[in-house]
Design an enzyme around this catalytic site. Structure first.
Site, mmCIF file in Angstrom:
data_model
loop_
_atom_site.group_PDB
_atom_site.id
_atom_site.type_symbol
_atom_site.label_atom_id
_atom_site.label_comp_id
_atom_site.label_asym_id
_atom_site.label_seq_id
_atom_site.Cartn_x
_atom_site.Cartn_y
_atom_site.Cartn_z
ATOM 1 N N GLY A 1 0.784 -1.295 -0.096
ATOM 2 C CA GLY A 1 0.026 -0.122 0.029
ATOM 3 C C GLY A 1 0.875 1.337 -0.025
ATOM 4 O O GLY A 1 1.759 1.282 0.452
ATOM 5 N N ARG A 2 0.262 2.244 -0.753
ATOM 6 C CA ARG A 2 1.099 3.626 -0.649
ATOM 7 C C ARG A 2 -0.044 4.793 -0.236
ATOM 8 O O ARG A 2 -1.280 4.767 -0.635
ATOM 9 C CB ARG A 2 1.491 3.937 -2.000
ATOM 10 C CG ARG A 2 2.886 3.067 -2.265
ATOM 11 C CD ARG A 2 3.579 3.378 -3.656
ATOM 12 N NE ARG A 2 4.031 2.506 -4.165
ATOM 13 C CZ ARG A 2 5.554 2.251 -3.977
ATOM 14 N NH1 ARG A 2 6.151 3.038 -2.970
ATOM 15 N NH2 ARG A 2 6.160 1.377 -4.608
ATOM 16 N N GLY A 3 0.540 5.598 0.716
ATOM 17 C CA GLY A 3 -0.545 6.779 0.957
ATOM 18 C C GLY A 3 0.183 8.096 0.693
ATOM 19 O O GLY A 3 1.366 8.216 0.049
ATOM 20 N N SER A 4 -0.385 9.248 0.948
ATOM 21 C CA SER A 4 0.169 10.366 0.822
ATOM 22 C C SER A 4 1.469 10.773 1.462
ATOM 23 O O SER A 4 2.324 11.604 1.183
ATOM 24 C CB SER A 4 -0.650 11.583 1.114
ATOM 25 O OG SER A 4 -1.173 11.408 2.345
ATOM 26 N N ALA B 1 3.257 7.976 3.473
ATOM 27 C CA ALA B 1 4.014 6.817 4.024
ATOM 28 C C ALA B 1 3.808 5.650 2.923
ATOM 29 O O ALA B 1 2.584 5.467 2.178
ATOM 30 C CB ALA B 1 3.554 6.215 5.380
ATOM 31 N N THR B 2 4.483 4.474 3.044
ATOM 32 C CA THR B 2 4.440 3.366 2.255
ATOM 33 C C THR B 2 4.236 2.039 3.292
ATOM 34 O O THR B 2 4.815 2.103 4.132
ATOM 35 C CB THR B 2 5.700 3.160 1.240
ATOM 36 O OG1 THR B 2 5.841 4.117 0.406
ATOM 37 C CG2 THR B 2 5.557 1.839 0.613
ATOM 38 N N VAL B 3 3.256 0.999 2.921
ATOM 39 C CA VAL B 3 3.071 0.220 3.809
ATOM 40 C C VAL B 3 3.413 -1.061 3.017
ATOM 41 O O VAL B 3 3.230 -1.311 1.983
ATOM 42 C CB VAL B 3 1.740 -0.146 4.007
ATOM 43 C CG1 VAL B 3 1.421 -1.262 4.958
ATOM 44 C CG2 VAL B 3 1.081 1.111 4.708
ATOM 45 N N ASP C 1 -10.992 10.083 9.423
ATOM 46 C CA ASP C 1 -11.193 9.640 7.954
ATOM 47 C C ASP C 1 -11.546 8.135 7.990
ATOM 48 O O ASP C 1 -10.894 7.268 7.419
ATOM 49 C CB ASP C 1 -9.502 9.619 7.570
ATOM 50 C CG ASP C 1 -9.404 9.651 6.084
ATOM 51 O OD1 ASP C 1 -10.326 9.993 5.443
ATOM 52 O OD2 ASP C 1 -8.285 9.242 5.700
#
Length: 246
Positions: free
Chosen positions: A13-16, A18-20, A130
């Site tokens: 997963g990738r967010g604004s 951080a990366t998971v 959120d």
């Protein structure tokens, strides 16, 4: 579970901010998730760790610890947050696997578990800010767990203002910049129920985030309910999607 040495695996997963990735503990072979960000840009991740480390609930993803290490070709320092791994992915993933929508018994079960998680957060003085399908994970046992507290705020901290969350899930009072308390999470739950029922956003005709914020904030509209839901389901949604937070 104590995390000593560990090995990073594939990105899941990738967010604004951080990366998971998947990760494996070297001593036990246990699999967990690691959420990482460059140390200089990790303030949100460190804040999430501080909140998560104080929480213990079967309806909220567990924090397993953190460390700071270097990785990648740059050799820069990264902040790594260790989290419980949910092998079935997010609730949004589950909706996709079920053909784009869930049946009403499944919607009811997931909604109940999300509400139990939210009730626990409020008992600890935390608002999620959120709630959406991407931020609810499904464990191997099929139960839902609230995740991603990067936008969360403490109820008692009035200085933690600012617009937080995803525009199409925002409550009217949040979009107007007035307040963001537990009622805003309940509105977002209503939008998440519509996501479970339709496979799409609560405002499918609004694609631009700024336009979404303006419509949510200043129009009298509420999202449309799925026609196939039962009367009880529509009644529940009507209670979630009240424009007045009081």
């Amino acid at each position: 579970m104590e995390i000593g040495g560990w090995r990073r695996g594939r990105v899941i997963g990738r967010g604004s901010s951080a990366t998971v990735s998947l990760a494996t503990a070297l001593d036990s072979g246990a699999v967990f998730a690691v959420k990482c960000a460059e140390l200089g840009r990790s303030a949100i991740l460190q804040r999430e760790q501080r909140i998560l480390s104080s929480l213990r609930s079967p309806y909220v993803v567990s924090c397993l610890g953190f460390d700071i290490s270097s990785h990648g070709s740059t050799g820069g320092l990264y902040y790594n947050l260790f989290l419980e791994y949910a092998p079935r992915g997010s609730l949004s993933d589950e909706i996709g696997k079920q053909g784009g929508r869930l049946d009403e018994p499944a919607i009811g079960c997931y909604s109940c578990e999300i509400l139990r998680g939210l009730a626990y957060l409020y008992s600890q003085g935390v608002v999620h800010c959120d709630v959406k399908g991407r931020n609810v994970l499904v464990g191997s046992d099929g139960h839902a767990k609230i995740a991603d507290l990067g936008c969360a705020r403490m109820i008692a901290r009035e200085d933690e203002g600012g617009l937080r969350g995803t525009p199409v899930f925002m409550a009217p009072e949040v979009a107007r910049g007035e307040e963001q308390g537990p009622p805003a999470d309940v509105w977002a739950l209503g939008c998440t129920i519509i996501e479970m029922a339709t496979g799409g956003p609560a405002w499918p005709d609004v694609l631009d985030p700024i336009a979404a914020i303006h419509r949510v904030a200043f129009s009298p509209d509420v999202p449309a309910f799925s026609s196939w839901l039962s009367g009880e389901g529509k009644d529940f949604l009507s209670k979630c999607l009240k424009r007045d937070p009081k």
